[in-house]
Design a protein around this motif. Structure first.
Motif, short mmCIF file in Angstrom:
data_model
loop_
_atom_site.label_atom_id
_atom_site.label_comp_id
_atom_site.label_asym_id
_atom_site.label_seq_id
_atom_site.Cartn_x
_atom_site.Cartn_y
_atom_site.Cartn_z
N GLU A 53 0.83 -1.20 0.00
CA GLU A 53 0.00 0.00 0.00
C GLU A 53 0.87 1.26 0.00
OE1 GLU A 53 -2.60 -0.14 3.33
OE2 GLU A 53 -3.62 -1.98 2.69
N ASN A 54 1.89 1.26 0.84
CA ASN A 54 2.77 2.44 0.92
C ASN A 54 3.47 2.71 -0.40
OD1 ASN A 54 2.11 2.82 3.62
ND2 ASN A 54 3.88 1.69 4.39
N GLU A 55 3.92 1.65 -1.07
CA GLU A 55 4.60 1.84 -2.36
C GLU A 55 3.64 2.37 -3.42
OE1 GLU A 55 7.68 1.90 -2.88
OE2 GLU A 55 8.36 1.00 -1.00
N LEU A 56 2.40 1.92 -3.38
CA LEU A 56 1.41 2.41 -4.33
C LEU A 56 1.10 3.88 -4.09
CD1 LEU A 56 -0.87 -0.75 -4.25
CD2 LEU A 56 0.22 0.15 -6.31
N ILE A 57 1.03 4.27 -2.83
CA ILE A 57 0.80 5.69 -2.50
C ILE A 57 1.97 6.54 -2.99
CG2 ILE A 57 0.58 7.34 -0.60
CD1 ILE A 57 -0.94 5.13 0.92
N LYS A 58 3.18 6.07 -2.79
CA LYS A 58 4.35 6.80 -3.29
C LYS A 58 4.30 6.95 -4.80
CE LYS A 58 7.52 5.14 0.33
NZ LYS A 58 8.70 4.25 0.59
N SER A 59 3.85 5.90 -5.49
CA SER A 59 3.75 5.95 -6.95
C SER A 59 2.74 6.99 -7.40
CB SER A 59 3.37 4.58 -7.51
OG SER A 59 4.36 3.62 -7.23
N ILE A 60 1.61 7.06 -6.71
CA ILE A 60 0.60 8.06 -7.04
C ILE A 60 1.17 9.47 -6.90
CG2 ILE A 60 -1.57 9.09 -6.20
CD1 ILE A 60 -2.40 6.19 -5.42
N GLN A 61 1.89 9.69 -5.82
CA GLN A 61 2.46 11.01 -5.57
C GLN A 61 3.51 11.38 -6.60
OE1 GLN A 61 3.42 9.92 -1.45
NE2 GLN A 61 2.18 11.64 -0.74
N SER A 62 4.35 10.42 -6.98
CA SER A 62 5.46 10.72 -7.89
C SER A 62 5.00 10.80 -9.34
CB SER A 62 6.56 9.66 -7.76
OG SER A 62 6.09 8.38 -8.12
N LEU A 63 4.10 9.92 -9.76
CA LEU A 63 3.68 9.90 -11.16
C LEU A 63 2.69 11.02 -11.47
CD1 LEU A 63 3.20 6.07 -11.84
CD2 LEU A 63 5.05 7.53 -12.67
N TRP A 64 1.80 11.31 -10.56
CA TRP A 64 0.74 12.28 -10.82
C TRP A 64 0.96 13.61 -10.11
CZ3 TRP A 64 -3.75 8.32 -9.73
CH2 TRP A 64 -3.79 7.38 -10.78
N ASN A 65 2.00 13.69 -9.30
CA ASN A 65 2.30 14.92 -8.57
C ASN A 65 1.10 15.36 -7.73
OD1 ASN A 65 3.98 17.01 -7.74
ND2 ASN A 65 3.25 18.38 -9.36
N ASN A 66 0.44 14.37 -7.12
CA ASN A 66 -0.74 14.63 -6.30
C ASN A 66 -0.43 14.52 -4.83
OD1 ASN A 66 -2.78 13.58 -8.78
ND2 ASN A 66 -3.67 15.04 -7.33
N SER A 67 -1.10 15.33 -4.03
CA SER A 67 -1.08 15.11 -2.60
C SER A 67 -2.13 14.05 -2.27
CB SER A 67 -1.38 16.41 -1.85
OG SER A 67 -2.68 16.88 -2.18
N VAL A 68 -1.95 13.40 -1.15
CA VAL A 68 -2.91 12.37 -0.74
C VAL A 68 -3.35 12.64 0.70
CG1 VAL A 68 -1.93 10.63 -2.28
CG2 VAL A 68 -1.14 10.77 0.09
N THR A 69 -4.56 12.23 1.01
CA THR A 69 -5.11 12.37 2.35
C THR A 69 -5.75 11.06 2.76
OG1 THR A 69 -5.58 14.72 1.97
CG2 THR A 69 -6.69 13.66 3.82
N GLU A 70 -5.28 10.47 3.83
CA GLU A 70 -5.88 9.23 4.30
C GLU A 70 -7.16 9.54 5.06
OE1 GLU A 70 -3.55 6.14 5.95
OE2 GLU A 70 -1.73 6.72 4.87
N ASP A 71 -8.22 8.79 4.71
CA ASP A 71 -9.52 9.05 5.31
C ASP A 71 -10.33 7.75 5.31
OD1 ASP A 71 -11.62 10.43 6.44
OD2 ASP A 71 -11.63 12.03 4.94
N THR A 72 -11.58 7.85 5.66
CA THR A 72 -12.47 6.70 5.71
C THR A 72 -13.72 7.00 4.89
OG1 THR A 72 -13.50 7.54 7.73
CG2 THR A 72 -11.66 6.01 8.00
#
Length: 279
Positions: free
Chosen positions: A211-230
């Motif tokens: 999961e952590n690696e996928l989140i890193k990929s999202i941030q690096s490939l799309w230059n997006n910030s992420v917010t963990e939520d429910t």
């Protein structure tokens, strides 16, 4: 771009987990929820068929005996098993996004756009993944992730199942075969054509690390910030509605029954020549 919501979800029975995806999709489409990436797992182990898949050769007697759940998903493709032998053996990954200028218009390009996130995560783990024309992701020509897309007018659901481990025997047993020879050939081919993270990395993989690696990929490939939520309360209510009115019903799960013969599976080759004695 606005921040992407990350949901590290828990494990669910298949009909409930599938209902949650559609609830999020509807909320994203209506503009009530942000673009969302969801990690999820199934328990008890489940057999999940594609949107328009014939189920006449699904072995429901075996499924009941093995105490597995059954569900039909929104995306196409063949039969998958998830949660075998345990809930952490396969990761369900959903991208639920509103269509925008960053997402390619062509369907095949959409597949690749989201698959690139998975590819980058696998590379970060030290693997050499390849993207195939049928949208599969492979390692040395052996499938490690299967993907599917469902589109609405304003949004999409991109599904992926990533194999941390795989239960080859169960995959074979949930399907009926015309004869033992065909079953044997399928069993041989699945072991040659499918791989897992634990096999490739020669160690057990913690799903949270993936999961952590996928989140890193999202941030690096799309230059997006992420917010963990429910899930929001409205998403939970909508998921409960979809669960009771759709995903738990025979009208949804058991439709498209016919006599076409064997149903293929996402992690099985479609055509096997039982007269081919080669290895």
């Amino acid at each position: 771009m606005s921040s992407i919501r990350i949901i590290r979800d828990t494990k669910y029975p298949a009909p409930q987990g599938l209902a949650i995806d559609e609830a999020i999709l509807k909320s994203v489409e209506n503009g009530d929820s942000p673009n969302t990436v969801r990690f999820y797992y199934f328990a008890p182990p489940a057999v999940v068929v594609g949107l328009n898949q014939d189920i006449s050769s699904i072995d429901f007697e075996y499924i009941e005996k093995a105490k597995m759940a059954f569900g039909r998903r929104l995306t196409g493709g063949g039969t998958i098993i998830i949660g075998c032998p345990n809930s952490a053996s396969q990761m369900g990954l959903s991208f639920l996004f509103r269509l925008n200028q960053n997402i390619p218009q062509k369907l095949s390009h959409k597949f690749k756009y989201f698959s690139n996130v998975i590819m980058q995560a696998l590379k970060n783990l030290g693997l050499n993944p390849e993207y195939n024309r049928n949208s599969d992701i492979t390692i040395f020509r052996r499938k490690i992730a299967g993907n599917g897309i469902y589109l609405t007018n304003k949004a999409l659901l991109f599904h992926s199942i990533i194999l941390l481990e795989y239960d080859y025997e169960t995959m074979i047993n949930v399907l009926k075969f015309e004869n033992d020879e065909l079953k044997r050939k399928y069993a041989e081919h699945i072991k040659k054509s499918v791989t897992t993270l634990s096999l490739e990395l020669k160690q057990q993989v913690n799903p949270r690390d993936l999961e952590n690696e996928l989140i890193k990929s999202i941030q690096s490939l799309w230059n997006n910030s992420v917010t963990e939520d429910t899930l929001t309360n409205s998403e939970k209510l909508l998921a409960n509605k979809f669960f009771h009115e759709k995903y738990r019903t025979d009208n949804w799960n058991l439709r498209f029954i016919d006599s076409k013969g064997i149903s293929t599976a996402c992690f099985l080759p479609e055509n096997i020549d039982i007269n081919d004695k080669g290895r």
